[in-house]
Design a protein around this motif. Structure first.
Motif, mmCIF file in Angstrom:
data_model
loop_
_atom_site.group_PDB
_atom_site.id
_atom_site.type_symbol
_atom_site.label_atom_id
_atom_site.label_comp_id
_atom_site.label_asym_id
_atom_site.label_seq_id
_atom_site.Cartn_x
_atom_site.Cartn_y
_atom_site.Cartn_z
ATOM 1 N N GLY A 177 6.291 8.501 2.416
ATOM 2 C CA GLY A 177 7.092 8.439 1.274
ATOM 3 C C GLY A 177 6.635 7.497 0.385
ATOM 4 N N ARG A 178 7.788 6.707 0.046
ATOM 5 C CA ARG A 178 7.568 5.606 -0.969
ATOM 6 C C ARG A 178 7.283 4.410 -0.284
ATOM 7 N NH1 ARG A 178 11.812 3.229 -2.800
ATOM 8 N NH2 ARG A 178 13.421 4.062 -1.262
ATOM 9 N N PHE A 179 7.046 4.355 0.851
ATOM 10 C CA PHE A 179 6.415 3.144 1.598
ATOM 11 C C PHE A 179 5.206 3.235 2.275
ATOM 12 C CE2 PHE A 179 10.619 1.495 1.747
ATOM 13 C CZ PHE A 179 11.613 2.599 1.769
ATOM 14 N N THR A 180 4.396 2.388 1.973
ATOM 15 C CA THR A 180 2.703 2.308 2.490
ATOM 16 C C THR A 180 2.710 0.962 3.161
ATOM 17 O OG1 THR A 180 2.029 3.700 0.689
ATOM 18 C CG2 THR A 180 0.373 2.534 1.812
ATOM 19 N N VAL A 181 1.844 1.029 4.327
ATOM 20 C CA VAL A 181 1.680 -0.441 4.868
ATOM 21 C C VAL A 181 0.115 -0.316 4.784
ATOM 22 C CG1 VAL A 181 1.751 0.526 7.177
ATOM 23 C CG2 VAL A 181 1.959 -1.749 6.826
ATOM 24 N N PHE A 182 -0.565 -1.684 4.477
ATOM 25 C CA PHE A 182 -1.817 -1.824 4.595
ATOM 26 C C PHE A 182 -2.238 -2.727 5.431
ATOM 27 C CE2 PHE A 182 -2.903 0.457 0.897
ATOM 28 C CZ PHE A 182 -1.824 0.652 -0.026
ATOM 29 N N LEU A 183 -3.041 -2.679 6.185
ATOM 30 C CA LEU A 183 -3.592 -3.607 7.284
ATOM 31 C C LEU A 183 -5.150 -4.144 6.921
ATOM 32 C CD1 LEU A 183 -3.475 -5.125 9.868
ATOM 33 C CD2 LEU A 183 -4.102 -3.245 11.000
ATOM 34 N N ASN A 184 -5.285 -5.527 6.835
ATOM 35 C CA ASN A 184 -6.664 -6.159 6.735
ATOM 36 C C ASN A 184 -6.857 -7.015 7.962
ATOM 37 O OD1 ASN A 184 -8.811 -7.714 6.241
ATOM 38 N ND2 ASN A 184 -8.280 -7.818 3.850
ATOM 39 N N LYS A 185 -7.498 -6.228 8.869
ATOM 40 C CA LYS A 185 -7.579 -7.040 10.250
ATOM 41 C C LYS A 185 -8.385 -8.401 10.028
ATOM 42 C CE LYS A 185 -7.931 -5.393 14.405
ATOM 43 N NZ LYS A 185 -8.382 -4.519 15.801
ATOM 44 N N THR A 187 16.648 -1.963 11.287
ATOM 45 C CA THR A 187 16.106 -0.510 11.619
ATOM 46 C C THR A 187 14.652 -0.426 11.190
ATOM 47 O OG1 THR A 187 16.909 0.225 9.333
ATOM 48 C CG2 THR A 187 18.231 0.364 11.076
ATOM 49 N N PHE A 188 13.933 0.568 11.897
ATOM 50 C CA PHE A 188 12.780 0.712 11.849
ATOM 51 C C PHE A 188 12.332 1.501 10.501
ATOM 52 C CE2 PHE A 188 8.222 1.693 13.156
ATOM 53 C CZ PHE A 188 8.239 2.834 12.719
ATOM 54 N N LEU A 189 11.063 1.099 9.925
ATOM 55 C CA LEU A 189 10.657 1.407 8.610
ATOM 56 C C LEU A 189 9.566 2.184 8.649
ATOM 57 C CD1 LEU A 189 11.603 1.639 5.672
ATOM 58 C CD2 LEU A 189 10.619 -0.507 5.274
ATOM 59 N N ILE A 190 8.330 1.522 8.944
ATOM 60 C CA ILE A 190 7.093 2.225 9.193
ATOM 61 C C ILE A 190 6.377 0.966 10.080
ATOM 62 C CG2 ILE A 190 6.305 0.861 7.142
ATOM 63 C CD1 ILE A 190 4.931 3.519 6.254
ATOM 64 N N SER A 191 5.102 1.888 10.677
ATOM 65 C CA SER A 191 4.371 1.152 11.647
ATOM 66 C C SER A 191 3.158 1.395 11.272
ATOM 67 C CB SER A 191 4.495 1.331 12.985
ATOM 68 O OG SER A 191 4.357 2.695 13.452
ATOM 69 N N ILE A 192 1.923 0.940 11.635
ATOM 70 C CA ILE A 192 0.452 0.873 11.619
ATOM 71 C C ILE A 192 0.009 0.555 12.814
ATOM 72 C CG2 ILE A 192 -0.035 -1.405 10.316
ATOM 73 C CD1 ILE A 192 -2.177 0.542 8.637
ATOM 74 N N SER A 206 0.590 -5.763 4.438
ATOM 75 C CA SER A 206 1.460 -5.669 3.178
ATOM 76 C C SER A 206 2.186 -4.625 3.309
ATOM 77 C CB SER A 206 0.724 -5.998 2.103
ATOM 78 O OG SER A 206 -0.190 -4.967 1.868
ATOM 79 N N LEU A 207 3.474 -4.560 2.897
ATOM 80 C CA LEU A 207 4.362 -3.427 2.727
ATOM 81 C C LEU A 207 4.596 -2.946 1.091
ATOM 82 C CD1 LEU A 207 6.325 -1.174 4.020
ATOM 83 C CD2 LEU A 207 8.196 -2.778 3.698
ATOM 84 N N ILE A 219 5.963 -5.431 -3.431
ATOM 85 C CA ILE A 219 5.093 -5.848 -2.215
ATOM 86 C C ILE A 219 5.150 -7.047 -1.381
ATOM 87 C CG2 ILE A 219 2.498 -6.652 -1.880
ATOM 88 C CD1 ILE A 219 1.919 -5.434 -4.582
ATOM 89 N N LEU A 220 5.402 -6.821 -0.044
ATOM 90 C CA LEU A 220 5.762 -7.686 0.786
ATOM 91 C C LEU A 220 4.611 -8.043 1.851
ATOM 92 C CD1 LEU A 220 8.387 -5.643 0.482
ATOM 93 C CD2 LEU A 220 9.754 -7.583 1.915
ATOM 94 N N ASN A 221 4.387 -9.358 2.085
ATOM 95 C CA ASN A 221 3.350 -9.579 2.691
ATOM 96 C C ASN A 221 3.548 -10.126 4.177
ATOM 97 O OD1 ASN A 221 1.137 -9.189 0.715
ATOM 98 N ND2 ASN A 221 2.061 -10.658 -0.404
ATOM 99 N N CYS A 222 2.596 -10.339 5.006
ATOM 100 C CA CYS A 222 2.708 -10.631 6.137
ATOM 101 C C CYS A 222 1.590 -11.239 6.807
ATOM 102 C CB CYS A 222 3.465 -9.555 7.303
ATOM 103 S SG CYS A 222 3.634 -10.098 8.792
#
Lengths: 110, 115
Positions: A60-68, A45-50, A74-75, A20-23
């Protein structure tokens, strides 16, 4: 003014577990958020966007969550693999400019 | 499809010398960017071109840095004279004019060491 912050410079996770990587961000004008992955001596290299109008995007194995409301994203990488070891950059896009965070180095151990 | 090409990959110079980096974007990509990545930091935008024109150069130190994009394709970034704090990786990126996600395609970068 650091508009995109990645407060964890590094993270170590066992193979097969979740990473879990946070931003965090401060600029409300970002309408897209992107994650980039960077191996040594290579460009990012681009991985994923939201989009800012969504709260989750999965690839796939990657999910990004956004809490506005919290201005936080988080990734999640599940399951983590040794090849995922890299530096991950979070970036906010206003539509005309991409602003990067400082990156989190992920180490996936056997 | 060929990616973004950059050269040279590595360059070592002494302070006050000059250096130039070259970038060839992905064919058909109208937008070209130069980023500076200092060790331990994220990439910072120096300049953005749309075809031949400059869209954003607000963070380019214009007293020593210059960039041009010839005929809307290749681009060069020049530093003259170089300072110690210019030691960094210079990343070139390109993108389509209209992109759903704002995705940029990066080259491998040019690592500059100023002694």
């Amino acid at each position: 003014d650091q508009q995109v912050k990645q407060n964890s410079p590094s993270l170590s996770v066992q193979e097969g577990r979740i990473s879990i990587l946070n931003c965090d961000y401060t600029n409300s004008m970002f309408d897209y958020f992107l994650w980039y992955k960077k191996y040594p001596a290579e460009g990012p290299t681009f991985l994923i966007s939201i989009s800012s109008i969504k709260d989750k995007n999965e690839d796939g194995r990657f999910t990004v969550f956004l809490n506005k409301s919290a201005k936080h994203l988080s990734l999640h990488i599940v399951p983590s693999q040794p090849g995922d070891s890299a530096v991950y950059f979070c970036a906010g896009d206003t539509g005309s400019k991409l602003t990067f965070g400082t990156g989190t180095r992920l180490q996936v151990t056997l | 499809e060929a990616g973004v090409a950059q050269s040279p990959r590595y360059k070592i110079i002494e302070k006050r010398q000059s250096v130039a980096f070259w970038c060839n974007p992905i064919s058909g990509h109208a937008t070209l960017y130069w980023y500076q990545q200092i060790l331990g930091q994220g990439p910072k935008l120096l300049i953005q071109f749309q075809n031949n024109g400059v869209v954003d150069d607000s963070q380019l130190p214009k007293d020593r840095f210059s960039a041009e994009r010839l005929k809307g394709v290749d681009s060069t970034l020049k530093i003259q004279p170089a300072k110690l704090e210019d030691s960094a990786v210079y990343l070139c990126a390109s993108s389509l004019v209209l992109s759903d996600t704002g995705e940029l395609f990066f080259g491998e970068g040019s690592r500059l060491t100023v002694l």
